[in-house]
Design a protein around this motif. Sequence first.
Motif, PDB file in Angstrom:
ATOM      1  N   LYS A   3     -30.912 -34.695  25.547  1.00  0.00           N
ATOM      2  CA  LYS A   3     -30.354 -34.759  24.194  1.00  0.00           C
ATOM      3  C   LYS A   3     -29.169 -35.721  24.176  1.00  0.00           C
ATOM      4  O   LYS A   3     -28.227 -35.566  24.955  1.00  0.00           O
ATOM      5  CB  LYS A   3     -29.904 -33.372  23.737  1.00  0.00           C
ATOM      6  N   SER A   4     -29.230 -36.724  23.303  1.00  0.00           N
ATOM      7  CA  SER A   4     -28.156 -37.702  23.159  1.00  0.00           C
ATOM      8  C   SER A   4     -28.416 -38.510  21.898  1.00  0.00           C
ATOM      9  O   SER A   4     -29.569 -38.605  21.444  1.00  0.00           O
ATOM     10  CB  SER A   4     -28.106 -38.641  24.368  1.00  0.00           C
ATOM     11  N   PHE A   5     -27.391 -39.101  21.354  1.00  0.00           N
ATOM     12  CA  PHE A   5     -27.563 -39.872  20.126  1.00  0.00           C
ATOM     13  C   PHE A   5     -28.536 -41.026  20.299  1.00  0.00           C
ATOM     14  O   PHE A   5     -29.235 -41.414  19.372  1.00  0.00           O
ATOM     15  CB  PHE A   5     -26.214 -40.388  19.610  1.00  0.00           C
ATOM     16  N   GLN A   6     -28.641 -41.579  21.528  1.00  0.00           N
ATOM     17  CA  GLN A   6     -29.560 -42.697  21.741  1.00  0.00           C
ATOM     18  C   GLN A   6     -31.020 -42.297  21.555  1.00  0.00           C
ATOM     19  O   GLN A   6     -31.866 -43.135  21.260  1.00  0.00           O
ATOM     20  CB  GLN A   6     -29.386 -43.300  23.133  1.00  0.00           C
ATOM     21  N   TYR A   7     -31.319 -41.002  21.736  1.00  0.00           N
ATOM     22  CA  TYR A   7     -32.705 -40.563  21.608  1.00  0.00           C
ATOM     23  C   TYR A   7     -33.162 -40.489  20.160  1.00  0.00           C
ATOM     24  O   TYR A   7     -34.300 -40.093  19.880  1.00  0.00           O
ATOM     25  CB  TYR A   7     -32.904 -39.220  22.316  1.00  0.00           C
ATOM     26  N   ASN A   8     -32.309 -40.906  19.218  1.00  0.00           N
ATOM     27  CA  ASN A   8     -32.789 -41.152  17.860  1.00  0.00           C
ATOM     28  C   ASN A   8     -33.764 -42.325  17.861  1.00  0.00           C
ATOM     29  O   ASN A   8     -34.508 -42.510  16.905  1.00  0.00           O
ATOM     30  CB  ASN A   8     -31.616 -41.479  16.931  1.00  0.00           C
ATOM     31  N   SER A   9     -33.738 -43.106  18.930  1.00  0.00           N
ATOM     32  CA  SER A   9     -34.641 -44.245  19.079  1.00  0.00           C
ATOM     33  C   SER A   9     -35.997 -43.776  19.605  1.00  0.00           C
ATOM     34  O   SER A   9     -36.099 -43.287  20.739  1.00  0.00           O
ATOM     35  CB  SER A   9     -34.044 -45.278  20.044  1.00  0.00           C
ATOM     36  N   HIS A  10     -37.027 -43.922  18.794  1.00  0.00           N
ATOM     37  CA  HIS A  10     -38.386 -43.553  19.215  1.00  0.00           C
ATOM     38  C   HIS A  10     -38.800 -44.365  20.440  1.00  0.00           C
ATOM     39  O   HIS A  10     -39.445 -43.844  21.361  1.00  0.00           O
ATOM     40  CB  HIS A  10     -39.367 -43.789  18.059  1.00  0.00           C
ATOM     41  N   GLU A  11     -38.404 -45.631  20.462  1.00  0.00           N
ATOM     42  CA  GLU A  11     -38.774 -46.503  21.576  1.00  0.00           C
ATOM     43  C   GLU A  11     -38.218 -45.979  22.903  1.00  0.00           C
ATOM     44  O   GLU A  11     -38.916 -45.956  23.921  1.00  0.00           O
ATOM     45  CB  GLU A  11     -38.254 -47.914  21.313  1.00  0.00           C
TER      46      GLU A  11
ATOM     47  N   LEU B 115     -38.604 -32.300  26.510  1.00  0.00           N
ATOM     48  CA  LEU B 115     -38.060 -32.078  25.178  1.00  0.00           C
ATOM     49  C   LEU B 115     -36.935 -33.089  25.007  1.00  0.00           C
ATOM     50  O   LEU B 115     -35.947 -33.047  25.743  1.00  0.00           O
ATOM     51  CB  LEU B 115     -37.523 -30.649  25.044  1.00  0.00           C
ATOM     52  N   ILE B 116     -37.105 -34.002  24.058  1.00  0.00           N
ATOM     53  CA  ILE B 116     -36.128 -35.071  23.870  1.00  0.00           C
ATOM     54  C   ILE B 116     -35.650 -35.037  22.427  1.00  0.00           C
ATOM     55  O   ILE B 116     -36.452 -35.149  21.499  1.00  0.00           O
ATOM     56  CB  ILE B 116     -36.723 -36.456  24.206  1.00  0.00           C
ATOM     57  N   GLU B 117     -34.333 -34.890  22.248  1.00  0.00           N
ATOM     58  CA  GLU B 117     -33.753 -34.796  20.915  1.00  0.00           C
ATOM     59  C   GLU B 117     -32.618 -35.798  20.746  1.00  0.00           C
ATOM     60  O   GLU B 117     -31.901 -36.114  21.706  1.00  0.00           O
ATOM     61  CB  GLU B 117     -33.192 -33.391  20.659  1.00  0.00           C
ATOM     62  N   GLY B 118     -32.423 -36.221  19.506  1.00  0.00           N
ATOM     63  CA  GLY B 118     -31.323 -37.118  19.177  1.00  0.00           C
ATOM     64  C   GLY B 118     -30.061 -36.356  18.848  1.00  0.00           C
ATOM     65  O   GLY B 118     -29.864 -35.206  19.266  1.00  0.00           O
ATOM     66  N   SER B 119     -29.203 -36.987  18.080  1.00  0.00           N
ATOM     67  CA  SER B 119     -27.874 -36.440  17.823  1.00  0.00           C
ATOM     68  C   SER B 119     -27.909 -35.236  16.894  1.00  0.00           C
ATOM     69  O   SER B 119     -28.852 -35.051  16.119  1.00  0.00           O
ATOM     70  CB  SER B 119     -26.980 -37.521  17.215  1.00  0.00           C
ATOM     71  N   SER B 120     -26.875 -34.417  16.998  1.00  0.00           N
ATOM     72  CA  SER B 120     -26.684 -33.247  16.144  1.00  0.00           C
ATOM     73  C   SER B 120     -25.194 -33.112  15.862  1.00  0.00           C
ATOM     74  O   SER B 120     -24.363 -33.606  16.629  1.00  0.00           O
ATOM     75  CB  SER B 120     -27.155 -31.969  16.842  1.00  0.00           C
ATOM     76  N   PRO B 121     -24.821 -32.416  14.785  1.00  0.00           N
ATOM     77  CA  PRO B 121     -23.420 -32.034  14.632  1.00  0.00           C
ATOM     78  C   PRO B 121     -22.952 -31.299  15.879  1.00  0.00           C
ATOM     79  O   PRO B 121     -23.752 -30.640  16.564  1.00  0.00           O
ATOM     80  CB  PRO B 121     -23.434 -31.122  13.404  1.00  0.00           C
ATOM     81  N   HIS B 122     -21.661 -31.396  16.187  1.00  0.00           N
ATOM     82  CA  HIS B 122     -21.180 -30.953  17.486  1.00  0.00           C
ATOM     83  C   HIS B 122     -21.488 -29.494  17.798  1.00  0.00           C
ATOM     84  O   HIS B 122     -21.941 -29.164  18.910  1.00  0.00           O
ATOM     85  CB  HIS B 122     -19.676 -31.212  17.609  1.00  0.00           C
TER      86      HIS B 122
END
Length: 653
Positions: A461-469, A489-496
């Motif tokens: 989980k990290s903001f970079q995983y908002n990237s589908h690529e 399981l790969i997730e992008g950013s979330s509120p803290h």
Amino acid sequence: MSKRQYNQQRTPSRQPAKKPTLAQLSKNVEKQPMEPNGWKALGEYYANQEDWENARGPLERALELAPKNPSVLELLGRTESGQGNDKQALALLEQALELAPDNAQILFSMGRVHHERAEDNKALEYIERALEIAPGKSPILTYKGNVLYRLHRYRDAFEVFRGMTKKYPQEYSHWNNAGNVLRDLGDLDEAVVYYQKAVELSASSATSFSNHLTALHYHPNATPEEIFALSQEWKARFAPSDIPKRPLPENISPDKRLRIGMISDGFRSHPVGKMITAALEKLEPHHFELFAYSTNSASDAITQRIRNITTQWKVIQHFSDEALAEQIREDKIDVLIDLAGHNTGNRMRVMAMQPAPLLVKWVGGLINTTGLDTIDYLISDAIETPPGSDTSYVEKLIRMPDDYICYEPPAGIPPVAELPASRNGYITLGCFNNAAKVNETVLAEWANIMHQLPGSRLFLKSFQYNSHELCEKVRGFMKARGIESERLLIEGSSPHLELMEAYNRVDIALDPWPYSGGLTTCEAFAMGVPVVTLPGPTFAGRHSATHLVNAGMPELVVNSWEEYRQRVVGLAADLESLSTIRTHLREILLKSPVCDAPRFAKHFTTAMRAIWQRYCDGRSPAALTLNKGYTDLMVDGAPSPHQPDTTLRWLID
């Protein structure tokens, strides 16, 4: 995480081929003092030079003469923004937009102000409206790329920057910005190529050079020697050649109330803010006055807490390095602390200008030596910088007796849930670190661990995983090593707080290498999740190690990948013990020195008094080690006598 440095404000806007001189513009307003366009032209001349102080007067006069002129309102709004007055800037720009809703320059300026306020969704709306009116305009496109980047729309941002490198191949900022995107996507080799191209195109591009230097700390093949050599190259390239002497304090007294200046991009909900604020609040006011120099205008609850304890708060986002150095001298700062390093908002050139008697490096881009020998001290500890590592630093090391930071869990932190494996029937391994730290070396080791834990899952989980690529790249790499996609399981950013809650789905956290977690490790512990770490070769690789040792869990720090695998598999083999650990980790962390703000504040006070005493005695900086019991201080490895703690006057011999 270390955020990336932008160059959008440096991007040149197109000017008419033949421009009137300052003398001509000044003569025009003398001849026709009631003509608003003359005053506007004079103000615009100064605004284009980013000389906001001189721009203001002519523009205000133009507005008096033509109160409904949208161009004058826009220029005055730009001037307010340039001086850090974002609310006034927005008010003026809104007036301008009411008069000229389809003016691309006004829309662009609105977008810039919202971007500087970290309101990037709003910024993108204005930027895209501007581009509808002026498609392909270089400065607006550049800003769009930077806004997309900060919104974590990496592929879109990269397409903008790559297009700019093709259209304007000699403009270094486009190469630098493309390198930033590639680094965040983990394409470190290609990122370095872009950074090197940026440096090649502009010998004065300290930003690109600093980005290149930082990127090497993420690279699994970069050696400490290579990194050290590059860090020392910074001064030769970018430090001012004519450096004034350090100012002499009016009062050279060991017991004086010290003026501590701090430069940072992180006086907010940011790793810096989260690791200094609680301790700064516990400093005794009779010892220190705090002066904060913020390189952005973002504001949140942490910002307000820091503002509440400072004598002076100043947004210096639009100060030149020379102007900031002069401001620090005018403020009569005794000890100037850098809290940015080579990261976003960095003011390394200011540190090179030596605007205070003593210069110190602390949290914020603290991943290794800065390479800048004008910085006297670097605040560390014995885990981050083990005995014998001093020669890898140009600064003298101040080794704190515990951790070099003080972590405070966020307000409203979720409760720790039961061990996920107890209900899932399988182990969930997790890593919520900046994805740039998760390289192929690390993923290959994690794949080996997963093979030893049949049915286990890996949660990234990290903001970079908002990237589908990027997600597909990770899935492809792991599949080639026998780990099917359903086990990831790969997730992008979330509120803290949602991110903190996500730890309730993780059994064991895996620390990356060679750049370890810092704040992320503390957060995992706060949520009851043990973290296994293999220290890397630089300061950046030992963050987790110091937090774990100082939290009382040294057994989670290993010495090899084989031991790393054994430790993770061993934890997973005993769910009852793992569940017990989970139940107690938060309490263990909170009671440890890692979260003991009064303790850290006392050590910090001792350290600042020690280096000031040495300065007052006319002695050069020396490595200092504070031992566990508050009162013992070592100077270059030898004990130092001192007077009682009531005065904190250290007599260093």
